[in-house]
Design a protein around this motif. Structure first.
Motif, short mmCIF file in Angstrom:
data_model
loop_
_atom_site.label_atom_id
_atom_site.label_comp_id
_atom_site.label_asym_id
_atom_site.label_seq_id
_atom_site.Cartn_x
_atom_site.Cartn_y
_atom_site.Cartn_z
N ALA A 209 41.91 44.03 44.83
CA ALA A 209 41.72 44.98 43.74
C ALA A 209 40.57 44.57 42.83
CB ALA A 209 43.02 45.07 42.92
N LEU A 210 40.06 45.53 42.09
CA LEU A 210 38.97 45.27 41.14
C LEU A 210 39.28 44.10 40.21
CD1 LEU A 210 37.92 48.83 39.89
CD2 LEU A 210 36.44 47.20 41.07
N GLU A 211 40.50 44.07 39.68
CA GLU A 211 40.86 43.05 38.70
C GLU A 211 41.00 41.66 39.31
OE1 GLU A 211 44.74 45.34 39.69
OE2 GLU A 211 42.60 45.78 39.36
N ASP A 212 40.97 41.56 40.63
CA ASP A 212 41.12 40.26 41.29
C ASP A 212 39.78 39.67 41.72
OD1 ASP A 212 43.87 40.26 41.01
OD2 ASP A 212 44.17 41.37 42.88
N LEU A 279 38.10 52.20 42.86
CA LEU A 279 36.77 51.88 42.38
C LEU A 279 36.57 52.15 40.88
CD1 LEU A 279 34.56 53.26 45.30
CD2 LEU A 279 35.00 50.86 44.77
N ASP A 280 37.54 52.74 40.27
CA ASP A 280 37.42 53.15 38.86
C ASP A 280 37.54 51.91 37.96
OD1 ASP A 280 37.47 54.26 36.37
OD2 ASP A 280 39.20 55.56 36.73
N ASP A 281 36.43 51.52 37.36
CA ASP A 281 36.41 50.33 36.51
C ASP A 281 36.33 50.67 35.03
OD1 ASP A 281 33.83 51.27 36.46
OD2 ASP A 281 32.87 49.37 36.98
N THR A 313 28.96 47.49 40.83
CA THR A 313 29.15 46.10 40.44
C THR A 313 29.65 45.28 41.63
OG1 THR A 313 31.50 46.29 39.82
CG2 THR A 313 29.83 46.90 38.15
N ALA A 314 29.58 43.96 41.46
CA ALA A 314 30.06 43.06 42.51
C ALA A 314 31.56 43.22 42.73
CB ALA A 314 29.74 41.61 42.14
N ALA A 315 32.30 43.52 41.66
CA ALA A 315 33.75 43.74 41.80
C ALA A 315 34.03 45.00 42.60
CB ALA A 315 34.40 43.82 40.42
N GLN A 316 33.28 46.06 42.36
CA GLN A 316 33.46 47.29 43.13
C GLN A 316 33.08 47.09 44.59
OE1 GLN A 316 31.00 49.68 40.50
NE2 GLN A 316 32.76 50.97 39.97
N GLN A 317 32.03 46.32 44.82
CA GLN A 317 31.62 46.05 46.19
C GLN A 317 32.71 45.29 46.94
OE1 GLN A 317 27.97 44.05 45.22
NE2 GLN A 317 26.73 45.88 45.48
N LEU A 318 33.31 44.30 46.27
CA LEU A 318 34.38 43.53 46.92
C LEU A 318 35.60 44.43 47.19
CD1 LEU A 318 35.01 40.52 47.73
CD2 LEU A 318 36.34 40.43 45.61
#
Length: 403
Positions: A209-212, A279-281, A313-318
């Motif tokens: 997840a984004l938060e991880d 993907l919603d950050d 962002t890198a978080a969204q890519q992951l």
């Protein structure tokens, strides 16, 4: 100047402490090092001498054991290293383990598992669209604002800064040619990127997840994803990049931990399309990074791309990379994609800087459309830190040599 007396404002002071792997002069033995000013600390030897519990992670020939140890260990080790280089009572013990950078050989800092490259800059994507689809109603592909586009690359050809890049050969076919020909690429290019290094793996079938993001990604490095544009243009339809991209990807010798970049975190550009929940950050902590990149050819700066303009962002890519259940492995590397700003002098590839060769660059040693044998490309970067001190990200350099 003694190794501990780093000049005020040095981008590699105790506030930074990036990790690498090095060998001492006359030796092939590799060990984890931490940069302090213009010296490198043998972190494993220092840990052993101080009786540190982290010796098992640091007295190794690669960063992978530290990467796999997880976020708590990353933070604990960073606090210990900061104390070792700043607390006077430690300095006599670790002084013998500080070596001038000029006396060591820097190695590939981690064993690369999988490699993924993204396409996250809207400015870059629009430029490429305008170059190759000038009559299109929208220079972006229909999916671009809905997901981070990427492809899986070749991890075995990721090389450390300073490694020569052999000009690749392959098939190429210009639009007017009756048939393809084989030979060295004549449109060899750069891609100024940032690479993200995965530490903690994930289970197959379990999306991240984004938060991880910060539980899995250890840090970042500079990355140059060399590209043979003529080979790529002929081969990429319908399956995408292959030989035109797989011959070499250069990374910097220093991995900057995310913890050193807290002051550089920024909000990404405003989203223009609604995003699917994974993907919603909009409710997440700022996922962008304010990294100032410089691109030089033969010592002459040709571009200064700003990483803060990256749409994805890198978080969204992951999150997108794993949403189908694909698993992460320690040492996975994923590139941001070419970093390009809104201005012509902020473009991160020669494809854009010369508008596909139609507008040559004027360099002190002659004009360039694409790279010539002997050209040396250097990417360097820094990020803002606390109290106005810069955080240095080092550099990644490569020289083009003939096959």
């Amino acid at each position: 100047m003694p190794p501990f007396e780093v000049p005020e404002g040095d981008p590699f002071g105790p506030h930074n402490l990036p990790y690498g792997v090095f060998s001492r002069a006359g030796s092939q033995e590799r060990t984890v090092g931490v940069r302090l000013g213009d010296h490198v600390l043998d972190a494993g030897a220092a840990a052993v001498a101080l009786g540190s519990p982290y010796a098992a992670l640091l007295a190794r020939p690669t960063l992978n054991p530290l990467l796999a140890a997880g976020r708590t260990a990353w933070s604990d080790v960073r606090r210990a290293l900061t104390a070792w280089v700043t607390v006077p009572s430690h300095q006599e013990t670790i002084a013998p383990f500080l070596h001038p950078l000029s006396s060591v050989t820097l190695r590939l800092p981690f064993e690369v598992a999988d490699y993924v490259d993204f396409y996250a800059s809207e400015n870059h994507a629009r430029n490429v669209g305008q170059i190759f689809r000038p009559d299109a109603e929208d220079s972006l592909t229909p999916n671009w604002k809905h997901l981070p586009i990427g492809y899986h690359g070749r991890s075995g050809t990721v090389v450390v800064s300073g490694t020569d890049v052999v000009r690749p050969s392959g098939q190429r076919k210009a639009p007017g040619d009756p048939a393809p020909v084989f030979g060295p690429s004549v449109r060899l290019d750069i891609e100024a990127e940032v690479g993200f290094v995965v530490g903690v793996p994930s289970r197959l079938g379990r999306p991240v997840a984004l938060e991880d993001f910060r539980e899995h990604v250890f840090g970042l490095c500079l990355l140059n994803d060399w590209s043979a544009r003529d080979i790529q243009a002929w081969e990429y339809v319908p399956l995408g990049p292959f030989l035109g991209k797989s011959f070499a990807t250069s990374v910097s010798a220093w991995i900057t931990p995310l913890d050193a970049l807290e002051e550089a975190r920024v909000a990404p550009p405003e989203r223009t399309h609604p995003l699917l929940p994974y993907l919603d950050d909009s409710e997440e902590e700022p996922g962008g990074y304010d990294l100032r990149i410089s691109v030089a050819i033969n010592g002459h700066v040709v571009s200064e791309p700003p990483f803060s303009t990256m749409y994805w962002t890198a978080a969204q890519q992951l999150a997108h990379m794993t949403v189908n259940g694909a698993s992460l492995r320690t040492g996975d590397l994923y590139g941001s994609g070419t970093v390009s700003g809104a201005e012509p002098a902020q473009r991160g590839s020669l494809l854009e800087l010369t508008w596909n060769g139609r507008e040559p660059l004027e360099l002190p040693d002659g004009k360039r459309t694409f790279l010539e044998d002997g050209d040396v490309v250097t990417l360097s970067a820094w990020a803002p830190g606390a109290n106005g001190v810069r955080v240095g990200l080092g550099e990644v350099t490569g020289r083009i040599v003939a096959d």
